[in-house]
Design an enzyme around this catalytic site. Structure first.
Site, short mmCIF file in Angstrom:
data_model
loop_
_atom_site.label_atom_id
_atom_site.label_comp_id
_atom_site.label_asym_id
_atom_site.label_seq_id
_atom_site.Cartn_x
_atom_site.Cartn_y
_atom_site.Cartn_z
N GLU A 249 47.18 53.99 -36.88
CA GLU A 249 45.33 53.26 -36.18
C GLU A 249 45.83 52.33 -35.31
OE1 GLU A 249 42.75 53.46 -38.88
OE2 GLU A 249 42.67 55.36 -39.62
N LYS A 251 45.40 48.81 -34.58
CA LYS A 251 44.82 47.37 -35.83
C LYS A 251 44.54 46.42 -34.95
CE LYS A 251 47.06 44.39 -38.97
NZ LYS A 251 46.32 43.52 -38.98
N ARG A 271 36.19 41.00 -46.94
CA ARG A 271 37.01 41.13 -47.85
C ARG A 271 37.35 40.13 -48.88
NH1 ARG A 271 42.63 40.93 -44.41
NH2 ARG A 271 44.18 40.39 -45.93
N PHE A 341 37.50 52.81 -39.75
CA PHE A 341 38.69 53.53 -40.73
C PHE A 341 38.26 53.82 -42.14
CE2 PHE A 341 39.08 48.92 -41.31
CZ PHE A 341 39.49 48.74 -42.44
N ARG A 426 47.79 46.10 -52.74
CA ARG A 426 48.13 46.48 -52.20
C ARG A 426 49.69 47.04 -51.15
NH1 ARG A 426 48.72 43.42 -47.49
NH2 ARG A 426 47.88 40.99 -48.65
N LYS A 432 51.49 47.35 -41.85
CA LYS A 432 50.68 47.04 -40.90
C LYS A 432 52.51 47.07 -40.24
CE LYS A 432 50.38 43.12 -43.22
NZ LYS A 432 48.91 42.48 -43.86
P1 AMP Z 1 46.32 41.40 -42.13
O1 AMP Z 1 45.33 41.15 -42.21
O2 AMP Z 1 46.92 41.57 -41.16
O3 AMP Z 1 47.21 42.20 -42.68
O4 AMP Z 1 46.11 43.44 -41.89
C1 AMP Z 1 45.27 43.66 -43.12
C2 AMP Z 1 43.45 44.15 -42.21
O5 AMP Z 1 43.59 44.94 -40.81
C3 AMP Z 1 42.93 44.34 -42.57
O6 AMP Z 1 42.58 44.45 -43.99
C4 AMP Z 1 41.47 44.80 -41.45
O7 AMP Z 1 40.73 44.08 -41.38
C5 AMP Z 1 42.11 44.86 -40.09
N1 AMP Z 1 42.58 46.24 -39.42
C6 AMP Z 1 42.49 46.80 -38.07
N2 AMP Z 1 42.61 47.94 -38.02
C7 AMP Z 1 42.32 48.61 -39.05
C8 AMP Z 1 42.41 49.46 -39.54
N3 AMP Z 1 42.90 50.53 -37.96
N4 AMP Z 1 42.67 50.45 -40.87
C9 AMP Z 1 42.98 49.40 -41.90
N5 AMP Z 1 42.85 48.13 -41.62
C10 AMP Z 1 42.47 47.68 -39.66
#
Ligand code: AMP
Length: 610
Positions: A249, A251, A271, A341, A426, A432
């Protein structure tokens, strides 16, 4: 229950650092408490009357508590304040002053848990013009009947200073020990993760055992701890880890929200379970209008959006929606879309234990017309763009498209039958992959030189360090944010006095706010590019003073000159105070995220080692 019993437990907890010992103290105590009282006990141990996601707070100012203490101890406000300056904590002040007074007091009724809860509820609910006075009197009434130890904790509770050191994991250990077995511990933890309400879990296990805890449902009334993603360094690694096939998906670079939608209202949680509903009235209205069912919990990313050319805007734009005041303006200035999502609940059906493909398929049917722009306006609801891949070439192509669409990268999601929504965890069911993995935590800053310090040792005769400032667009002034002494080469240092001479000032320039005193002052003029390890609250630097913490600004830690002089920028085009605040908040979110991850890793290590 007498409040003194609880105060004694708090005191014992404070005297140990051992998590095991804390759990033992708590377990022994929990067994003596009625289930209904246990809930209140749990909230009080973290200085609250409600679960953490409930925004109501006691939040009494230290000085107001000191007034109540002084009135009960029969001393002047000044005396209480002097002791507070020495001790730094109204709890200790109350304990000491009331201990002196107590020897003389004859008439007082012992405090009970019930009387304390009702006193605290009155403090919380005090409203109107004389609310401060009312709060003070309610506290004084309780302090009148309190022992010195009880006074210590009453004052810490009302001023938000309860720090017993017994965290959620320790309380869950204690609950398992008191009312269940070690094997039941994961069930307790899951119940907490799907409700964010430790008091509810405690009362339920105390009253009905682990079977009752297993029956706690996912509900629109409680936020759910969010599922988080692991990271891997390459798309190859991701495909390997996902057994050769997964969903990808986009991000999105926005703010994650968990929406709890009912016919009567919508709540959006961040969050960290803060209530963001007032910040996105357009999103809440669209979710409620377009949901086909009666109630649902969904997750999505709120992203700033330009409806004119159908493009996404960077994260900094959506943070304008996080402010407390002027929301109407922000709503019209910053259009936002939610890219949904996940689906966790729909009309009484808990989807958290269902695999991702089923959750996604159901989500895509749950909203009317999502992703289709209505006549005369843009649609606030959309789904994350996604595809299924089974080879690196296709994965790379999709990743490039995501970057082209102004996204941060991609989220890979497992398609396996075990791909449940793992609340509060997690793991590798989501991975990611971002463009900037190799980059530093925060962007670079463009700062102007407002002062210099003479060098010592090797740098004698030239400037050894510079006082750097950012620009506050609201006030039109510059505020300092770091002392920069790294990243210069000898040639640059030698040329610096000549370069700066033009801007030299006799004293502090009137448009500069500074607490730090350099040897030489300069009018804002020369702009340098600087990187830093992170941003911290600073008692000495003045940029964004009071924005994050009363009486403090924001400072850059470990600043380093990149070698780029930004001759193309005027000092008014420096990094702004608002940007530094945004970056600070972004960094905070990420830090919490990684601290949570480390805590969880430590917890699961502990679990495995048991
Ligand atoms: P990070 O903040 O870098 O740890 O990445 C995780 C975050 O990406 C999640 O908490 C969401 O806020 C964001 N996110 C953006 N797009 C998506 C997606 N398609 N699926 C899940 N999370 C997403």
């Amino acid at each position: 229950m007498q409040f003194s019993a609880l105060a004694e437990v708090f005191d014992r907890l404070e005297q140990t650092n051992s998590r095991l010992e804390m759990a033992e103290i708590l377990a022994a105590f929990f067994r003596t408490v009625e289930p209904t009282e246990l809930r209140a006990v749990i909230y009080l141990s973290s200085g609250r009357l409600h679960p953490e996601f409930d925004p109501r707070e006691l939040g009494m100012a230290d000085k107001l508590a000191l007034k109540a203490i002084a009135s009960v101890a029969g001393c002047s406000d000044k005396k209480a304040e002097e002791l507070w300056i020495k001790k730094g904590d109204p709890g200790t002040v109350a304990e000491q002053l009331i201990a002196k007074k107590k020897q003389m007091t004859l008439f007082s009724e012992p405090l009970t848990l019930t009387s304390v809860i009702s006193g605290l509820t009155a403090i919380e609910g005090a409203a109107g013009r004389d609310s401060q006075d009312k709060k003070m009197k309610h506290l004084a009434r309780m302090l009148h009947d309190a022992t010195p130890l009880e006074a210590r904790y009453l004052c810490r509770i009302v001023t938000g200073r309860m720090r017993l050191g017994a965290g959620t994991m320790t309380v869950l250990d204690a609950l398992a020990a008191a009312f269940a077995t070690k094997e039941d511990r994961p069930d307790l933890e899951r119940a907490f993760n799907i409700t964010c309400d430790l008091g509810l879990v405690a009362e339920t296990v105390a009253a009905g055992g682990v079977a009752a805890v297993q029956a706690i449902p996912v509900s629109v009334a409680n936020p759910i701890k969010v599922m988080l993603a692991e990271r891997l360094r390459s798309l190859d690694d991701i495909l390997l880890r996902m057994d050769g096939k997964c969903a990808l998906e986009y991000k999105y670079d926005g703010i994650r929200v968990q929406a709890h939608i009912t016919k009567t209202g919508v709540k959006l949680y961040s969050r960290r379970q803060e209530d963001l509903s007032p910040n996105f009235p357009d999103i809440t209205a669209a979710l409620q209008r377009q949901l086909r069912g009666k109630e649902a919990i969904i997750e999505g990313e709120c992203v700033a959006y330009n409806p004119e050319d159908d493009t996404l805007l960077p994260f900094q734009n959506v943070t304008h929606r996080r402010k407390k005041h002027g929301m109407d303006q922000a709503v019209s200035d910053v259009p936002v879309k939610i890219f949904m999502f996940d689906l966790l609940l729909l009309d009484g059906v808990d989807y958290t234990m269902r695999p991702y493909p089923e959750r996604r398929m159901t989500l895509e049917k749950a909203f009317a017309a999502a992703g289709k722009a209505p006549a005369g306006g843009y649609d606030h609801l959309d789904y994350t763009v996604r595809t299924i891949v089974d080879n690196t070439v296709a994965a790379q192509k999709f990743f490039d498209e995501a970057i082209g669409a102004k996204c941060e990268g991609v989220m890979a999601k497992s398609l396996s039958p075990e791909s449940i929504y793992r609340a509060g965890s997690r793991g590798f069911l989501w991975i990611k992959y971002k463009k900037d993995y190799t980059q530093a935590l925060v962007d670079s800053f463009d700062l102007t030189v407002v002062g210099a310090f003479y060098g010592m040792g090797k740098r004698a005769g030239v400037y050894g360090a510079l006082l750097m400032a950012a620009y506050d667009t609201d006030t039109g002034r510059w505020g300092t944010t770091c002392k920069l002494g790294t990243g210069f080469d000898d040639a640059f240092l030698a040329a610096l006095p000549g370069r700066l001479e033009h801007y030299r000032a006799e004293s502090k320039p009137s448009a500069v706010d500074a607490e730090m005193m350099p040897d030489v002052w300069f009018e804002p003029g020369l702009v340098l590019e600087v990187t830093a390890a992170d941003i911290s609250i600073s008692p000495i630097h003045t940029i964004a003073a009071g924005a994050v913490k009363e009486g403090a600004g924001l400072g850059l830690r470990f600043p380093r000159f990149t070698g780029r002089v930004r001759d193309d920028k005027s000092p008014e085009e420096c990094t702004t105070a608002a940007e530094i605040v945004e970056l600070y908040r972004l960094q905070e979110e990420r830090d919490t995220d990684s601290v949570e991850a480390q805590e969880r890793d430590a917890d699961s290590d502990n679990e495995t080692n048991k």
